[in-house]
Design an enzyme around this catalytic site. Structure first.
Site, short mmCIF file in Angstrom:
data_model
loop_
_atom_site.label_atom_id
_atom_site.label_comp_id
_atom_site.label_asym_id
_atom_site.label_seq_id
_atom_site.Cartn_x
_atom_site.Cartn_y
_atom_site.Cartn_z
CB CYS A 186 2.72 10.24 1.60
SG CYS A 186 1.11 11.01 1.40
NE ARG A 241 -1.30 2.57 2.72
CZ ARG A 241 -0.78 3.71 3.14
NH1 ARG A 241 -0.69 4.75 2.32
NH2 ARG A 241 -0.32 3.83 4.36
CG HIS A 255 7.50 7.16 6.02
ND1 HIS A 255 7.42 6.76 4.71
CD2 HIS A 255 6.26 7.03 6.53
CE1 HIS A 255 6.17 6.42 4.42
NE2 HIS A 255 5.44 6.57 5.51
CG HIS A 259 2.91 4.48 9.35
ND1 HIS A 259 2.47 3.46 8.53
CD2 HIS A 259 3.36 5.45 8.50
CE1 HIS A 259 2.64 3.81 7.25
NE2 HIS A 259 3.17 5.01 7.21
N1 COA Z 1 -13.11 5.27 -3.72
C1 COA Z 1 -13.53 5.50 -5.00
N2 COA Z 1 -14.19 6.61 -5.36
C2 COA Z 1 -14.41 7.54 -4.42
C3 COA Z 1 -14.00 7.37 -3.12
C4 COA Z 1 -13.31 6.18 -2.76
N3 COA Z 1 -12.87 5.94 -1.51
N4 COA Z 1 -14.36 8.44 -2.41
C5 COA Z 1 -15.00 9.27 -3.24
N5 COA Z 1 -15.05 8.73 -4.45
C6 COA Z 1 -15.69 9.30 -5.66
C7 COA Z 1 -17.10 9.76 -5.38
O1 COA Z 1 -17.99 8.69 -5.52
C8 COA Z 1 -17.28 10.82 -6.41
O2 COA Z 1 -17.54 10.20 -7.64
P1 COA Z 1 -18.49 10.89 -8.75
O3 COA Z 1 -17.76 12.15 -9.13
O4 COA Z 1 -18.53 9.87 -9.83
O5 COA Z 1 -19.78 11.14 -8.05
C9 COA Z 1 -15.90 11.45 -6.52
O6 COA Z 1 -15.00 10.48 -5.98
C10 COA Z 1 -15.77 12.73 -5.74
O7 COA Z 1 -16.12 12.52 -4.38
P2 COA Z 1 -15.57 13.45 -3.22
O8 COA Z 1 -16.05 12.94 -1.90
O9 COA Z 1 -15.86 14.89 -3.56
O10 COA Z 1 -14.02 13.14 -3.29
P3 COA Z 1 -12.80 14.11 -3.60
O11 COA Z 1 -12.67 14.33 -5.04
O12 COA Z 1 -12.86 15.30 -2.70
O13 COA Z 1 -11.59 13.17 -3.13
C11 COA Z 1 -10.78 11.43 -1.70
C12 COA Z 1 -11.51 12.75 -1.78
C13 COA Z 1 -10.55 11.15 -0.23
C14 COA Z 1 -11.67 10.36 -2.31
C15 COA Z 1 -9.46 11.53 -2.50
O14 COA Z 1 -8.76 12.67 -2.14
C16 COA Z 1 -8.58 10.33 -2.24
O15 COA Z 1 -8.91 9.23 -2.63
N6 COA Z 1 -7.42 10.50 -1.59
C17 COA Z 1 -6.54 9.39 -1.32
C18 COA Z 1 -5.32 9.88 -0.70
C19 COA Z 1 -4.35 8.78 -0.44
O16 COA Z 1 -4.56 7.62 -0.69
N7 COA Z 1 -3.20 9.19 0.11
C20 COA Z 1 -2.13 8.33 0.39
C21 COA Z 1 -2.32 7.52 1.58
S1 COA Z 1 -2.21 8.36 3.12
ZN ZN Z 2 3.33 6.17 5.49
#
Ligand code: COA
Ligand code: ZN
Length: 314
Positions: free
Chosen positions: A240, A15, A209, A207
């Site tokens: 990250c 991950r 790094h 956790h």
């Molecule tokens: N998995 C898949 N799709 C997701 C989702 C998830 N966990 N969460 C939200 N979405 C989709 C929504 O369904 C929506 O889809 P649509 O446009 O088709 O309706 C779209 O994303 C926007 O939703 P929203 O809640 O406004 O999300 P966002 O665009 O503000 O993004 C996160 C927020 C949290 C989903 C995004 O920033 C993210 O996935 N970040 C991951 C960060 C990460 O993994 N960092 C490293 C590890 S610490």
């Molecule tokens: Zn980390």
């Protein structure tokens, strides 16, 4: 030193590690790595994350990976989720544990999950409800617990208030994450001394790094406080994508080697872990930071040069 007899390692390489690799790692290779890790005796694996595929394209195959891994009895398979949508996907995919993420730094939380800390905590309430309905335990990680690459110092009072909210949501475990390797051992000790008595019954995870070569010293400091759960990544993969300057986690095989050398059990077969690390290097196609793969364990012996051997014989 006051050290525990046994430590539990959660492998996060597939991950935290794979999420930042430049080339997409084929789904079958991800599955292979998870299976090799569980065969080596790793008791906890954070397999993948259920996040937006545009945010982390590397892990867009989360469902397919979860569906095809060989579940070893004795290994707990977790995934990281940022919100309720991720939690629903994770539950459907059959995770044993949900790991959530929120940052103790407002800027990093916005950069990472596009939410303020308060918005994240609201979404994590929904995550807790989904998890409770499915009977899946939740462990809550707090990014930037010891410092933020954008803001610098993170006041311990802020960390404490985030932890308090997570405990209110029903978290059984709290993971303090040093997302960009800013923590030092004295700081880890001070933070644990403050937080641990305030939240009795919580299972703490550190956790780390190794960005600034302080990961194992920080783990030693945490062990002195009775912490026995540590995240690590095979080969030292990791970083990250939303935290500039982040590099790999503490390397699993280096940590296991260090713990075993001190007589601390992990349940992990170091030889198999080293084999897995070599395989992961082949898969990612570049050298990883792990040191034991290069140096061999401390028990390694070299043949004496012949000229010296002759003098020893005399
Ligand atoms: N998995 C898949 N799709 C997701 C989702 C998830 N966990 N969460 C939200 N979405 C989709 C929504 O369904 C929506 O889809 P649509 O446009 O088709 O309706 C779209 O994303 C926007 O939703 P929203 O809640 O406004 O999300 P966002 O665009 O503000 O993004 C996160 C927020 C949290 C989903 C995004 O920033 C993210 O996935 N970040 C991951 C960060 C990460 O993994 N960092 C490293 C590890 S610490
Ligand atoms: Zn980390």
């Amino acid at each position: 030193m006051r050290l525990p007899g046994r430590v539990t390692i959660c492998e996060v390489g597939t991950r935290d590690g794979f999420q930042i690799e430049p080339e997409f790692i084929p789904t079958e290779r991800k599955i292979e790595v998870v299976d090799r890790l569980s065969e080596a005796g790793v008791a906890r694996v954070e397999v993948t994350s259920f996040v937006h595929p545009k945010a982390v394209p590397q892990l867009r195959d989360a469902e397919a990976v979860m569906a095809a891994i060989r579940r070893r009895p004795g290994t707990r398979y977790a995934a990281l989720v940022p919100n309720d949508k991720g939690a629903a996907r994770a539950v459907d995919a059959g995770v044993d544990v949900i790991h959530t993420v929120v940052s103790a730094s407002e800027s990093h939380n916005l950069a990472n999950v596009n939410m303020t800390i308060a918005e994240s905590l609201d979404r994590l309430r929904a995550v807790a409800q989904i998890a409770a309905r499915a009977g899946v335990p939740v462990q809550c990680g707090v990014s930037c617990s010891f410092g933020c690459p954008f803001e610098g110092d993170v006041p311990v009072a802020r960390l404490e208030s985030v932890v308090a909210r997570l405990v209110d949501l029903g978290a059984r475990g709290i993971g303090l994450a040093d997302t960009t390797g800013m923590a030092n051992p004295r700081q880890v000790s001070d933070v644990l001394e403050r937080l641990m008595p305030r939240f009795p019954g919580i299972e703490w995870t550190l956790h780390t790094h190794d960005t600034r070569a302080m990961a194992i010293p920080n783990i030693l400091a945490a062990m002195e406080h009775g912490v026995t759960n540590f995240d690590a990544s095979i080969g030292g993969l990791g970083g990250c994508p939303f935290a500039p300057g982040a590099s790999g986690n503490v390397c699993t095989e280096d940590l296991v080697h260090c713990l075993h050398a001190m007589g601390i059990e992990t349940g992990i077969d170091l030889e198999r872990l080293l084999g897995t690390s070599r395989r992961v290097q082949e898969i990612v196609g570049h050298v990883l930071p792990g040191q034991i793969v290069k140096a061999g364990p401390f028990t390694r012996k070299y043949p004496l040069p012949e000229a010296v051997a002759a003098r020893v014989r005399r």
